[in-house]
Design a protein around this motif. Sequence first.
Motif, PDB file in Angstrom:
ATOM      1  N   LEU B 153      55.745 -52.621 -46.276  1.00  0.00           N
ATOM      2  CA  LEU B 153      54.314 -52.720 -46.588  1.00  0.00           C
ATOM      3  C   LEU B 153      54.070 -53.837 -47.584  1.00  0.00           C
ATOM      4  O   LEU B 153      54.848 -54.009 -48.526  1.00  0.00           O
ATOM      5  CB  LEU B 153      53.864 -51.371 -47.165  1.00  0.00           C
ATOM      6  N   PHE B 154      53.036 -54.616 -47.339  1.00  0.00           N
ATOM      7  CA  PHE B 154      52.599 -55.568 -48.354  1.00  0.00           C
ATOM      8  C   PHE B 154      51.075 -55.606 -48.386  1.00  0.00           C
ATOM      9  O   PHE B 154      50.426 -55.836 -47.365  1.00  0.00           O
ATOM     10  CB  PHE B 154      53.151 -56.975 -48.078  1.00  0.00           C
ATOM     11  N   GLU B 155      50.525 -55.327 -49.547  1.00  0.00           N
ATOM     12  CA  GLU B 155      49.086 -55.466 -49.745  1.00  0.00           C
ATOM     13  C   GLU B 155      48.861 -56.359 -50.944  1.00  0.00           C
ATOM     14  O   GLU B 155      49.624 -56.310 -51.910  1.00  0.00           O
ATOM     15  CB  GLU B 155      48.433 -54.097 -49.980  1.00  0.00           C
ATOM     16  N   SER B 156      47.818 -57.186 -50.885  1.00  0.00           N
ATOM     17  CA  SER B 156      47.566 -58.121 -51.976  1.00  0.00           C
ATOM     18  C   SER B 156      46.074 -58.335 -52.147  1.00  0.00           C
ATOM     19  O   SER B 156      45.361 -58.599 -51.170  1.00  0.00           O
ATOM     20  CB  SER B 156      48.262 -59.450 -51.670  1.00  0.00           C
ATOM     21  N   PHE B 157      45.610 -58.211 -53.375  1.00  0.00           N
ATOM     22  CA  PHE B 157      44.175 -58.330 -53.674  1.00  0.00           C
ATOM     23  C   PHE B 157      43.963 -59.219 -54.887  1.00  0.00           C
ATOM     24  O   PHE B 157      44.714 -59.116 -55.863  1.00  0.00           O
ATOM     25  CB  PHE B 157      43.581 -56.952 -53.966  1.00  0.00           C
ATOM     26  N   PHE B 365      54.104 -53.438 -52.825  1.00  0.00           N
ATOM     27  CA  PHE B 365      55.266 -53.732 -51.982  1.00  0.00           C
ATOM     28  C   PHE B 365      55.916 -52.414 -51.596  1.00  0.00           C
ATOM     29  O   PHE B 365      56.422 -51.697 -52.470  1.00  0.00           O
ATOM     30  CB  PHE B 365      56.292 -54.570 -52.746  1.00  0.00           C
ATOM     31  N   GLY B 366      55.893 -52.078 -50.323  1.00  0.00           N
ATOM     32  CA  GLY B 366      56.596 -50.893 -49.856  1.00  0.00           C
ATOM     33  C   GLY B 366      57.881 -51.335 -49.179  1.00  0.00           C
ATOM     34  O   GLY B 366      57.891 -52.324 -48.453  1.00  0.00           O
ATOM     35  N   TYR B 367      59.000 -50.619 -49.420  1.00  0.00           N
ATOM     36  CA  TYR B 367      60.263 -51.032 -48.799  1.00  0.00           C
ATOM     37  C   TYR B 367      61.200 -49.843 -48.681  1.00  0.00           C
ATOM     38  O   TYR B 367      60.987 -48.791 -49.291  1.00  0.00           O
ATOM     39  CB  TYR B 367      60.923 -52.163 -49.594  1.00  0.00           C
ATOM     40  N   GLU B 368      62.239 -50.045 -47.889  1.00  0.00           N
ATOM     41  CA  GLU B 368      63.244 -48.997 -47.727  1.00  0.00           C
ATOM     42  C   GLU B 368      64.577 -49.519 -48.234  1.00  0.00           C
ATOM     43  O   GLU B 368      64.998 -50.625 -47.871  1.00  0.00           O
ATOM     44  CB  GLU B 368      63.342 -48.604 -46.246  1.00  0.00           C
ATOM     45  N   LEU B 369      65.207 -48.739 -49.107  1.00  0.00           N
ATOM     46  CA  LEU B 369      66.496 -49.148 -49.678  1.00  0.00           C
ATOM     47  C   LEU B 369      67.442 -47.950 -49.623  1.00  0.00           C
ATOM     48  O   LEU B 369      67.101 -46.880 -50.136  1.00  0.00           O
ATOM     49  CB  LEU B 369      66.295 -49.614 -51.131  1.00  0.00           C
ATOM     50  N   ASN B 370      68.551 -48.139 -48.970  1.00  0.00           N
ATOM     51  CA  ASN B 370      69.529 -47.050 -48.820  1.00  0.00           C
ATOM     52  C   ASN B 370      68.878 -45.782 -48.253  1.00  0.00           C
ATOM     53  O   ASN B 370      69.121 -44.675 -48.739  1.00  0.00           O
ATOM     54  CB  ASN B 370      70.202 -46.741 -50.162  1.00  0.00           C
ATOM     55  N   GLY B 371      68.020 -45.968 -47.271  1.00  0.00           N
ATOM     56  CA  GLY B 371      67.401 -44.822 -46.609  1.00  0.00           C
ATOM     57  C   GLY B 371      66.248 -44.189 -47.376  1.00  0.00           C
ATOM     58  O   GLY B 371      65.657 -43.217 -46.917  1.00  0.00           O
ATOM     59  N   LYS B 374      60.484 -46.764 -51.016  1.00  0.00           N
ATOM     60  CA  LYS B 374      60.068 -47.016 -52.391  1.00  0.00           C
ATOM     61  C   LYS B 374      58.839 -47.908 -52.409  1.00  0.00           C
ATOM     62  O   LYS B 374      58.510 -48.541 -51.412  1.00  0.00           O
ATOM     63  CB  LYS B 374      61.205 -47.719 -53.156  1.00  0.00           C
ATOM     64  N   GLN B 375      58.197 -47.943 -53.549  1.00  0.00           N
ATOM     65  CA  GLN B 375      57.044 -48.836 -53.668  1.00  0.00           C
ATOM     66  C   GLN B 375      56.963 -49.422 -55.077  1.00  0.00           C
ATOM     67  O   GLN B 375      57.197 -48.728 -56.069  1.00  0.00           O
ATOM     68  CB  GLN B 375      55.745 -48.089 -53.322  1.00  0.00           C
ATOM     69  N   LEU B 448      53.700 -44.468 -50.177  1.00  0.00           N
ATOM     70  CA  LEU B 448      52.745 -43.687 -49.392  1.00  0.00           C
ATOM     71  C   LEU B 448      52.494 -44.290 -48.013  1.00  0.00           C
ATOM     72  O   LEU B 448      52.289 -43.580 -47.045  1.00  0.00           O
ATOM     73  CB  LEU B 448      51.413 -43.587 -50.137  1.00  0.00           C
ATOM     74  N   GLY B 449      52.492 -45.626 -47.950  1.00  0.00           N
ATOM     75  CA  GLY B 449      52.221 -46.268 -46.661  1.00  0.00           C
ATOM     76  C   GLY B 449      50.747 -46.465 -46.440  1.00  0.00           C
ATOM     77  O   GLY B 449      50.324 -47.142 -45.512  1.00  0.00           O
TER      78      GLY B 449
END
Lengths: 457, 457
Positions: B153-157, B365-371, B374-375, B448-449
């Motif tokens: 996920l990436f959001e930017s404002f 920034f949403g990401y997946e690390l080692n399953g 995280k955000q 959260l997504g």
Amino acid sequence: MPRKILIVGAGKSTSYLLDYFLKKALSENLLLTIADIDIGHIPEGVKNHTACTVAQLDILNIKSRREHVQSHDIVISMLPAKLHIEIAHDCIDFRKHFVTASYVSEELKSLDEKVKEKGLVFMNEIGLDPGIDHMSAMQIIDRIREEGGKMLLFESFTGGLVAPECDNNLWNYKFTWNPRNVVLAGQGGAAKFIQEGTYKYIPYHRLFRRTEFFDIEGFGRFEGYANRDSLNYREAYGLQDVLTLYRGTMRRVGFSKAWNMFVQLGMTDDSYTIENSEGMSYREFVNLFLPYSPTDSVELKLRHYLKIDQDDIMWEKLLELNLFDSTKKIALKNATPAQMLQKILEDNWTLGPSDKDMIVMYHKFGYELNGIKKQIDANTVVIGENRMHTAMAKTVGLPVAMATLAILNGKIVTPGVQIPIRKEVYDPILAELKKYGISFQEHNVPYLGYNPDSTVG
Amino acid sequence: MPRKILIVGAGKSTSYLLDYFLKKALSENLLLTIADIDIGHIPEGVKNHTACTVAQLDILNIKSRREHVQSHDIVISMLPAKLHIEIAHDCIDFRKHFVTASYVSEELKSLDEKVKEKGLVFMNEIGLDPGIDHMSAMQIIDRIREEGGKMLLFESFTGGLVAPECDNNLWNYKFTWNPRNVVLAGQGGAAKFIQEGTYKYIPYHRLFRRTEFFDIEGFGRFEGYANRDSLNYREAYGLQDVLTLYRGTMRRVGFSKAWNMFVQLGMTDDSYTIENSEGMSYREFVNLFLPYSPTDSVELKLRHYLKIDQDDIMWEKLLELNLFDSTKKIALKNATPAQMLQKILEDNWTLGPSDKDMIVMYHKFGYELNGIKKQIDANTVVIGENRMHTAMAKTVGLPVAMATLAILNGKIVTPGVQIPIRKEVYDPILAELKKYGISFQEHNVPYLGYNPDSTVG
């Protein structure tokens, strides 16, 4: 010597047009040529008529087109408007009259001087809308003026709907003409009109919430929303000083409020394409325009977004279209939202084999006579016979045919590129239309200057 | 040998840019030429600096323009984006580096090969937005990847607002940049983004009702609405597989809901002109968009049309703008609704002599690390010093200046037409910006997504 009529383009809307000529072929000494790129769909009864010839013609084939124009006395073009201009040039070259039901383009208008020099009649906008609206309005406006009245208000509304006996869906609507035009109606800029001396502007996303109501005896209540530019005919009608000038489209009450849901969602947008449109379900299509939620259903999101309750008739209207069906798929590739919505609507709103259509037209004329403000309301309703002989084909085709014969018979003689706003044209044609059941009911009503039944949601 | 920098265009936004170079002129051995068609407004302190030359230059004067480019080592264009291309061609011809804060046009992009051949750096989008947003986002995205994370996920404002201590109107907003861009924001097509793997589209007339909230410690709550195309940098950032990609504009909470009133009325339309706009009162302007009534006031019609109560804060916001004043007149001839609205807003939202502006930027920034999902949320707030030294001028001007010096000093060496998304560029510049008080606060938050605080009115 028979008079030879060339009809270029023989789409669905020409049934009444052809019937009119063929019935009068003997008494009026007419020979008809129907020229189209695709002649397969012309009915046997027409094809086999002794006064009728069918010709396969590609109008981009200059030689063949010019030969056809040269060998006839008058040319009717029922092609899309943008294709008229080449035929118009041919008509000037070979001194032939020319008739269309389309709006006069700038290009066509610029030929006026040449047309006048050769003493030709190029009659346009002689269908329903434009056409019967011009004629019926100008007949009453001219009469008011002859009596010494001064015009204050002119409103005019037309609608293509489904006949009451076949009106069996919640939208009280079926497609009786080009569905694409219905989906895109009102787009391309704010609607502009004049009311009681002040300009008014309605943005597209509000258009369907600014309707007004009309009652027609025996047919109940209708609503109208504004056309994009109501001021088009201000000069032509001589209404430069009028206080109110408003033109619009008629629907059954409730259609506009429901249609506004599509507008609000963004489903009528034709300005971008959806990459993955092919094979998308109706449900997925709806969800494109709703916020993401990990839990809430498409149904609930839509109801919340548009603030409609589950027992609201608006909701029933959406369900009737199977809008939330995940098994129904859209087969269009790279389609715009408007194209996808059209597909969904065609599934539901196509005229059935036994369906009849209905044309409604409503004019209001406000004027001052001897210091007193008065108003005349005039309306007509035309019901189609069947899916082939529609009210739309009748009201478009008959005026075209009648004008053509009147030109051949020297009844319409004023030369130039024109629309049917002169007595010479509208008086005989409106009289003849009456014999075919197309006539206006007039009512004297109190002058208001505005419609108290207009909603401003 | 001094290094010679040519700055073409010296508008209001160049205060920090010039100060940065002049302060380093001695230590870095810099000579500055400021070239503008109008040199009257350049401050005395800049003009009289020994390292600074001021030149009157019309960039359409090819000879003079090319002489200027030829005699310098690097060129900065602060002109409107459409004027960059000619200077870019000169830079290629004379082998000069080139820096702008503008979006890369297709035309400029097409020069990439030539620029690379000559070993030149053409750095663009190195202001605030675009600029600091690219750098701050890529620094965190690259870090996540280096740690083995996969971006989800990436959001930017970003928002240009008024500083809290000068925030004294009900809209919590003043113009700190080009007012026209604010009035037209979001127009030109539906907003498009991706959320949790599905495309989402928001039509313009709904844009300001689909906001989400952000809290920034010490500064309270903000809201964001979607930019027109969030997918622009998908490739550049390497986010082709990301589930959520969303870019937007930040305002104080309540601005969008109130702004939506203008959108609903049709006042932000820039596609047609009002014939009788000159001398029209604010009140008459409002009435253009409301239904006619012989009795009801403009106030009541508007409240009914927008369904707002008299004690609604929305109503107070309109009153604060003197929108119903019949003595205040708009002096614009043949203006569009958008131009007229802008005039009314400028009356109320212009920065006062002692007003300071504020820049806010918020990334997720949403990401997946080692399953594990995280955000990281990261934000920055920059407050301006005064009306001349604004946070906007600082955040646009400093990155441009720093990149220019880094190119001259051989710290940025990769050739080509580019934007600041590589470590070589963002690491040193972000480090230096910190010294000027521009830094990001990072927070680890649950993934959260989607944003549960998003409103879907």
